[in-house]
Design a protein around this motif. Structure first.
Motif, PDB file in Angstrom:
ATOM      1  N   GLU A  72     -25.293  -3.013 -17.775  1.00 53.02           N
ATOM      2  CA  GLU A  72     -24.098  -2.190 -17.588  1.00 53.02           C
ATOM      3  C   GLU A  72     -23.865  -1.798 -16.128  1.00 53.02           C
ATOM      4  O   GLU A  72     -22.723  -1.779 -15.673  1.00 53.02           O
ATOM      5  N   PHE A  73     -24.919  -1.493 -15.394  1.00 54.67           N
ATOM      6  CA  PHE A  73     -24.757  -1.084 -13.996  1.00 54.67           C
ATOM      7  C   PHE A  73     -24.208  -2.236 -13.153  1.00 54.67           C
ATOM      8  O   PHE A  73     -23.340  -2.036 -12.312  1.00 54.67           O
ATOM      9  N   TYR A  74     -24.687  -3.445 -13.395  1.00 52.71           N
ATOM     10  CA  TYR A  74     -24.221  -4.602 -12.631  1.00 52.71           C
ATOM     11  C   TYR A  74     -22.769  -4.932 -12.951  1.00 52.71           C
ATOM     12  O   TYR A  74     -22.017  -5.353 -12.069  1.00 52.71           O
ATOM     13  N   VAL A  75     -22.375  -4.740 -14.198  1.00 55.05           N
ATOM     14  CA  VAL A  75     -20.977  -4.959 -14.577  1.00 55.05           C
ATOM     15  C   VAL A  75     -20.085  -3.929 -13.879  1.00 55.05           C
ATOM     16  O   VAL A  75     -18.994  -4.259 -13.411  1.00 55.05           O
ATOM     17  N   LEU A  76     -20.550  -2.691 -13.787  1.00 50.54           N
ATOM     18  CA  LEU A  76     -19.801  -1.644 -13.087  1.00 50.54           C
ATOM     19  C   LEU A  76     -19.628  -1.995 -11.613  1.00 50.54           C
ATOM     20  O   LEU A  76     -18.519  -1.902 -11.063  1.00 50.54           O
ATOM     21  N   ILE A  77     -20.681  -2.431 -10.971  1.00 44.35           N
ATOM     22  CA  ILE A  77     -20.623  -2.790  -9.550  1.00 44.35           C
ATOM     23  C   ILE A  77     -19.706  -3.998  -9.341  1.00 44.35           C
ATOM     24  O   ILE A  77     -18.870  -4.011  -8.423  1.00 44.35           O
ATOM     25  N   LEU A  78     -19.831  -5.003 -10.182  1.00 46.18           N
ATOM     26  CA  LEU A  78     -18.986  -6.191 -10.061  1.00 46.18           C
ATOM     27  C   LEU A  78     -17.512  -5.834 -10.270  1.00 46.18           C
ATOM     28  O   LEU A  78     -16.643  -6.287  -9.526  1.00 46.18           O
ATOM     29  N   GLY A  79     -17.232  -4.997 -11.269  1.00 41.22           N
ATOM     30  CA  GLY A  79     -15.859  -4.552 -11.501  1.00 41.22           C
ATOM     31  C   GLY A  79     -15.317  -3.777 -10.316  1.00 41.22           C
ATOM     32  O   GLY A  79     -14.162  -3.950  -9.916  1.00 41.22           O
ATOM     33  N   SER A  80     -16.145  -2.936  -9.732  1.00 38.73           N
ATOM     34  CA  SER A  80     -15.721  -2.169  -8.557  1.00 38.73           C
ATOM     35  C   SER A  80     -15.450  -3.084  -7.374  1.00 38.73           C
ATOM     36  O   SER A  80     -14.521  -2.834  -6.595  1.00 38.73           O
ATOM     37  N   CYS A  81     -16.226  -4.144  -7.234  1.00 34.22           N
ATOM     38  CA  CYS A  81     -15.975  -5.111  -6.153  1.00 34.22           C
ATOM     39  C   CYS A  81     -14.623  -5.799  -6.335  1.00 34.22           C
ATOM     40  O   CYS A  81     -13.885  -5.990  -5.363  1.00 34.22           O
ATOM     41  N   PHE A  82     -14.284  -6.144  -7.562  1.00 32.43           N
ATOM     42  CA  PHE A  82     -12.982  -6.746  -7.819  1.00 32.43           C
ATOM     43  C   PHE A  82     -11.850  -5.756  -7.529  1.00 32.43           C
ATOM     44  O   PHE A  82     -10.815  -6.133  -6.974  1.00 32.43           O
ATOM     45  N   VAL A  83     -12.036  -4.490  -7.900  1.00 30.85           N
ATOM     46  CA  VAL A  83     -11.009  -3.488  -7.637  1.00 30.85           C
ATOM     47  C   VAL A  83     -10.836  -3.291  -6.134  1.00 30.85           C
ATOM     48  O   VAL A  83      -9.709  -3.246  -5.625  1.00 30.85           O
ATOM     49  N   VAL A  84     -11.927  -3.195  -5.406  1.00 28.93           N
ATOM     50  CA  VAL A  84     -11.835  -3.051  -3.951  1.00 28.93           C
ATOM     51  C   VAL A  84     -11.188  -4.296  -3.342  1.00 28.93           C
ATOM     52  O   VAL A  84     -10.371  -4.195  -2.422  1.00 28.93           O
ATOM     53  N   GLY A  85     -11.522  -5.464  -3.865  1.00 29.60           N
ATOM     54  CA  GLY A  85     -10.892  -6.689  -3.397  1.00 29.60           C
ATOM     55  C   GLY A  85      -9.391  -6.687  -3.629  1.00 29.60           C
ATOM     56  O   GLY A  85      -8.615  -7.159  -2.792  1.00 29.60           O
ATOM     57  N   SER A  86      -8.970  -6.123  -4.749  1.00 35.46           N
ATOM     58  CA  SER A  86      -7.527  -6.047  -5.018  1.00 35.46           C
ATOM     59  C   SER A  86      -6.848  -5.087  -4.056  1.00 35.46           C
ATOM     60  O   SER A  86      -5.746  -5.350  -3.574  1.00 35.46           O
ATOM     61  N   TYR A  87      -7.510  -3.964  -3.737  1.00 37.31           N
ATOM     62  CA  TYR A  87      -6.947  -3.024  -2.765  1.00 37.31           C
ATOM     63  C   TYR A  87      -6.849  -3.672  -1.387  1.00 37.31           C
ATOM     64  O   TYR A  87      -5.842  -3.529  -0.694  1.00 37.31           O
ATOM     65  N   TYR A  88      -7.886  -4.388  -0.998  1.00 38.00           N
ATOM     66  CA  TYR A  88      -7.892  -5.040   0.307  1.00 38.00           C
ATOM     67  C   TYR A  88      -6.811  -6.124   0.380  1.00 38.00           C
ATOM     68  O   TYR A  88      -6.077  -6.215   1.357  1.00 38.00           O
ATOM     69  N   SER A  89      -6.724  -6.935  -0.666  1.00 32.31           N
ATOM     70  CA  SER A  89      -5.713  -7.983  -0.710  1.00 32.31           C
ATOM     71  C   SER A  89      -4.307  -7.380  -0.673  1.00 32.31           C
ATOM     72  O   SER A  89      -3.428  -7.871   0.040  1.00 32.31           O
ATOM     73  N   ASN A  90      -4.108  -6.313  -1.426  1.00 36.93           N
ATOM     74  CA  ASN A  90      -2.820  -5.625  -1.437  1.00 36.93           C
ATOM     75  C   ASN A  90      -2.494  -5.093  -0.046  1.00 36.93           C
ATOM     76  O   ASN A  90      -1.369  -5.238   0.435  1.00 36.93           O
ATOM     77  N   HIS A  91      -3.474  -4.511   0.606  1.00 36.26           N
ATOM     78  CA  HIS A  91      -3.268  -3.968   1.948  1.00 36.26           C
ATOM     79  C   HIS A  91      -2.912  -5.077   2.940  1.00 36.26           C
ATOM     80  O   HIS A  91      -2.000  -4.902   3.766  1.00 36.26           O
ATOM     81  N   GLN A  92      -3.621  -6.193   2.880  1.00 37.56           N
ATOM     82  CA  GLN A  92      -3.336  -7.306   3.792  1.00 37.56           C
ATOM     83  C   GLN A  92      -1.932  -7.862   3.566  1.00 37.56           C
ATOM     84  O   GLN A  92      -1.224  -8.189   4.519  1.00 37.56           O
ATOM     85  N   LEU A  93      -1.538  -7.966   2.309  1.00 33.85           N
ATOM     86  CA  LEU A  93      -0.195  -8.471   2.007  1.00 33.85           C
ATOM     87  C   LEU A  93       0.881  -7.478   2.446  1.00 33.85           C
ATOM     88  O   LEU A  93       1.959  -7.888   2.865  1.00 33.85           O
ATOM     89  N   LEU A  94       0.595  -6.196   2.348  1.00 35.15           N
ATOM     90  CA  LEU A  94       1.561  -5.203   2.802  1.00 35.15           C
ATOM     91  C   LEU A  94       1.711  -5.231   4.324  1.00 35.15           C
ATOM     92  O   LEU A  94       2.805  -5.000   4.839  1.00 35.15           O
ATOM     93  N   LYS A  95       0.618  -5.514   5.041  1.00 35.24           N
ATOM     94  CA  LYS A  95       0.712  -5.608   6.514  1.00 35.24           C
ATOM     95  C   LYS A  95       1.604  -6.770   6.920  1.00 35.24           C
ATOM     96  O   LYS A  95       2.296  -6.694   7.934  1.00 35.24           O
ATOM     97  N   CYS A  96       1.601  -7.831   6.137  1.00 39.64           N
ATOM     98  CA  CYS A  96       2.447  -8.988   6.453  1.00 39.64           C
ATOM     99  C   CYS A  96       3.921  -8.707   6.182  1.00 39.64           C
ATOM    100  O   CYS A  96       4.783  -9.358   6.743  1.00 39.64           O
ATOM    101  N   CYS A  97       4.198  -7.738   5.315  1.00 46.70           N
ATOM    102  CA  CYS A  97       5.577  -7.461   4.917  1.00 46.70           C
ATOM    103  C   CYS A  97       6.241  -6.375   5.759  1.00 46.70           C
ATOM    104  O   CYS A  97       7.422  -6.120   5.571  1.00 46.70           O
ATOM    105  N   THR A  98       5.506  -5.699   6.608  1.00 47.81           N
ATOM    106  CA  THR A  98       6.102  -4.612   7.365  1.00 47.81           C
ATOM    107  C   THR A  98       7.098  -5.165   8.369  1.00 47.81           C
ATOM    108  O   THR A  98       6.901  -6.202   8.989  1.00 47.81           O
ATOM    109  N   LYS A  99       8.176  -4.441   8.517  1.00 50.95           N
ATOM    110  CA  LYS A  99       9.236  -4.845   9.435  1.00 50.95           C
ATOM    111  C   LYS A  99       9.308  -3.848  10.558  1.00 50.95           C
ATOM    112  O   LYS A  99       9.676  -2.694  10.367  1.00 50.95           O
ATOM    113  N   TYR A 100       8.928  -4.272  11.757  1.00 57.33           N
ATOM    114  CA  TYR A 100       8.970  -3.391  12.930  1.00 57.33           C
ATOM    115  C   TYR A 100      10.071  -3.828  13.848  1.00 57.33           C
ATOM    116  O   TYR A 100      10.377  -4.931  14.025  1.00 57.33           O
TER     117      TYR A 100
END
Length: 100
Positions: A72-100
């Motif tokens: 169970e602990f390893y599944v929790l850590i792996l799930g958290s890694c995927f969630v953090v990866g989604s936040y990071y990916s979302n952040h990177q994609l948002l940086k590409c979309c900003t209009k300055y």
């Protein structure tokens, strides 16, 4: 970062009801972040990563309720890694979309 760490703190406390509440709050906050990002960049990668992470968090809760310890602990850590990866990916994609 705090929302990402909340499921781990629920796991440490060993209270299933509190852990479910913390997990629900974390999922809700993460959903809002990914949902708002999707409507700016229209890419599905963060949604896929977040969904896999949430599914792993749910598997973790099921394993804990069924008292299947060890994995169970390893599944929790792996799930958290995927969630953090989604936040990071979302952040990177948002940086590409900003209009300055």
């Amino acid at each position: 970062l705090l929302v990402f760490l909340m499921p781990y703190f629920g796991h440490v406390i060993h209270n299933p009801i509190l852990e479910i509440c913390i997990m629900t709050f974390s999922i809700f906050c993460g959903f809002l972040v990914i949902y708002n990002g999707y409507f700016r960049h229209h890419k599905r990668k963060p949604i896929s990563l977040f969904s896999i992470g949430i599914l792993l968090w749910i598997v973790h809760l099921v394993l804990e309720v069924l008292h299947i310890h060890g994995l169970e602990f390893y599944v929790l850590i792996l799930g958290s890694c995927f969630v953090v990866g989604s936040y990071y990916s979302n952040h990177q994609l948002l940086k590409c979309c900003t209009k300055y």
